[in-house]
Design a protein around this motif. Sequence first.
Motif, PDB file in Angstrom:
ATOM      1  N   GLU A  93      35.825 -31.537  70.115  1.00 27.64           N
ATOM      2  CA  GLU A  93      36.766 -30.426  70.260  1.00 27.64           C
ATOM      3  C   GLU A  93      36.473 -29.287  69.283  1.00 27.64           C
ATOM      4  O   GLU A  93      37.183 -28.291  69.234  1.00 27.64           O
ATOM      5  CB  GLU A  93      38.204 -30.934  70.062  1.00 27.64           C
ATOM      6  CG  GLU A  93      38.696 -31.671  71.295  1.00 27.64           C
ATOM      7  CD  GLU A  93      39.778 -32.687  70.980  1.00 27.64           C
ATOM      8  OE1 GLU A  93      40.460 -32.505  69.961  1.00 27.64           O
ATOM      9  OE2 GLU A  93      39.909 -33.654  71.746  1.00 27.64           O
ATOM     10  N   CYS A  94      35.424 -29.460  68.483  1.00 29.29           N
ATOM     11  CA  CYS A  94      35.126 -28.427  67.483  1.00 29.29           C
ATOM     12  C   CYS A  94      33.866 -27.680  67.850  1.00 29.29           C
ATOM     13  O   CYS A  94      32.933 -28.261  68.385  1.00 29.29           O
ATOM     14  CB  CYS A  94      34.897 -29.064  66.136  1.00 29.29           C
ATOM     15  SG  CYS A  94      36.331 -29.922  65.625  1.00 29.29           S
ATOM     16  N   ASN A  95      33.850 -26.429  67.538  1.00 29.42           N
ATOM     17  CA  ASN A  95      32.639 -25.666  67.752  1.00 29.42           C
ATOM     18  C   ASN A  95      31.816 -25.713  66.483  1.00 29.42           C
ATOM     19  O   ASN A  95      31.783 -26.726  65.811  1.00 29.42           O
ATOM     20  CB  ASN A  95      32.982 -24.247  68.195  1.00 29.42           C
ATOM     21  CG  ASN A  95      33.591 -24.274  69.583  1.00 29.42           C
ATOM     22  OD1 ASN A  95      33.149 -25.045  70.419  1.00 29.42           O
ATOM     23  ND2 ASN A  95      34.600 -23.465  69.807  1.00 29.42           N
ATOM     24  N   ASP A  96      31.234 -24.605  66.147  1.00 32.37           N
ATOM     25  CA  ASP A  96      30.394 -24.628  64.969  1.00 32.37           C
ATOM     26  C   ASP A  96      31.186 -24.643  63.668  1.00 32.37           C
ATOM     27  O   ASP A  96      32.169 -23.926  63.531  1.00 32.37           O
ATOM     28  CB  ASP A  96      29.457 -23.433  65.019  1.00 32.37           C
ATOM     29  CG  ASP A  96      28.045 -23.924  65.054  1.00 32.37           C
ATOM     30  OD1 ASP A  96      27.883 -25.138  65.267  1.00 32.37           O
ATOM     31  OD2 ASP A  96      27.132 -23.118  64.854  1.00 32.37           O
ATOM     32  N   ILE A  97      30.712 -25.434  62.767  1.00 29.35           N
ATOM     33  CA  ILE A  97      31.364 -25.536  61.461  1.00 29.35           C
ATOM     34  C   ILE A  97      30.299 -25.247  60.421  1.00 29.35           C
ATOM     35  O   ILE A  97      29.165 -25.727  60.550  1.00 29.35           O
ATOM     36  CB  ILE A  97      31.884 -26.977  61.257  1.00 29.35           C
ATOM     37  CG1 ILE A  97      32.959 -27.317  62.287  1.00 29.35           C
ATOM     38  CG2 ILE A  97      32.397 -27.177  59.853  1.00 29.35           C
ATOM     39  CD1 ILE A  97      33.245 -28.796  62.373  1.00 29.35           C
ATOM     40  N   LYS A  98      30.680 -24.514  59.392  1.00 29.30           N
ATOM     41  CA  LYS A  98      29.684 -24.220  58.349  1.00 29.30           C
ATOM     42  C   LYS A  98      29.738 -25.325  57.285  1.00 29.30           C
ATOM     43  O   LYS A  98      30.780 -25.525  56.652  1.00 29.30           O
ATOM     44  CB  LYS A  98      29.996 -22.854  57.732  1.00 29.30           C
ATOM     45  CG  LYS A  98      28.816 -22.313  56.968  1.00 29.30           C
ATOM     46  CD  LYS A  98      29.100 -20.932  56.410  1.00 29.30           C
ATOM     47  CE  LYS A  98      28.026 -20.402  55.499  1.00 29.30           C
ATOM     48  NZ  LYS A  98      27.285 -21.342  54.697  1.00 29.30           N
ATOM     49  N   MET A  99      28.635 -26.035  57.161  1.00 27.77           N
ATOM     50  CA  MET A  99      28.594 -27.152  56.212  1.00 27.77           C
ATOM     51  C   MET A  99      28.358 -26.658  54.786  1.00 27.77           C
ATOM     52  O   MET A  99      27.688 -25.654  54.564  1.00 27.77           O
ATOM     53  CB  MET A  99      27.450 -28.119  56.571  1.00 27.77           C
ATOM     54  CG  MET A  99      27.527 -28.652  57.963  1.00 27.77           C
ATOM     55  SD  MET A  99      28.987 -29.654  58.253  1.00 27.77           S
ATOM     56  CE  MET A  99      29.018 -29.595  60.038  1.00 27.77           C
ATOM     57  N   ALA A 100      28.887 -27.438  53.829  1.00 23.90           N
ATOM     58  CA  ALA A 100      28.676 -27.115  52.415  1.00 23.90           C
ATOM     59  C   ALA A 100      27.197 -27.265  52.073  1.00 23.90           C
ATOM     60  O   ALA A 100      26.508 -28.084  52.668  1.00 23.90           O
ATOM     61  CB  ALA A 100      29.472 -28.089  51.571  1.00 23.90           C
ATOM     62  N   SER A 101      26.750 -26.502  51.101  1.00 25.36           N
ATOM     63  CA  SER A 101      25.377 -26.703  50.628  1.00 25.36           C
ATOM     64  C   SER A 101      25.407 -27.814  49.579  1.00 25.36           C
ATOM     65  O   SER A 101      26.307 -27.872  48.746  1.00 25.36           O
ATOM     66  CB  SER A 101      24.858 -25.411  49.999  1.00 25.36           C
ATOM     67  OG  SER A 101      23.673 -25.714  49.295  1.00 25.36           O
TER      68      SER A 101
END
Length: 236
Positions: A93-101
């Motif tokens: 149900e989620c689109n793009d998520i910005k992951m932590a570096s």
Amino acid sequence: MTLFNLEKNSYVPYSHKSEVAVVESKNGTWYPGVRIENISFPLTISAIQNALFCCLSEAEYPTTVLIKNPLKQKENLQYWQKQYGFTIADIRECNDIKMASVVRPVDDIPATLQKLLDDALVDESDFPVAALVETDAGFIPGVNIETPDWSRGLCAERIALAKAITYGLTDFKSLHISTRDGEYSSPCGACRQVMIEHVPHHPVHLYHADGSQSRHYTSDLLPYSFQSSSLQNKSK
Ligand code: THU
């Protein structure tokens, strides 16, 4: 980094069943985890554990876990949910998520390891361990994370390697390990088994509690190791 790309980072040469999980922290940061199998099957790290420990080892706290088909993984999820009290949602149900570096700038390796020791979650042993795995993209940190069920904790070395693999940073250069206490720093047998699969001939630098250092190679730390060629289903 898309969720689809992330799942492809799963290390599943034995089952070929990739798996991904993503954890949102209290601060709204996202941490991924993929399934990482091992030639010694019981050392396999699930995507959920990997994502949770990625978050916890960065001194963050998990509040939401996103996975595919939460119902299918009910048993594994239940333990972790009881432990950390997060909400569960379906990753689809989620689109793009910005992951932590998770790549750390490191000038001074021993000093960075010393600081990292404070992030270890060692309620059971009070024995913090810190690790840095060096890749072509930089250093990825790990600390040991313990839970009341000892069999579900992970060592610092394995957390650092699992984070690097999850992020697709597998051009490994070296591994650095430090402890605050004990006669000398030394990776445990389970870590050596995982190291032989990912950093087989790489230098392993040990930073001992008395300030001294030693340098080894994984292959020397685990001679006559169990080979994946012994498993018939490796290339199934
Ligand atoms: N530990 C590590 O993190 N790395 C090792 O190689 C040795 C052991 C951790 C696991 C556990 O949290 C604690 O140290 C005591 O065994």
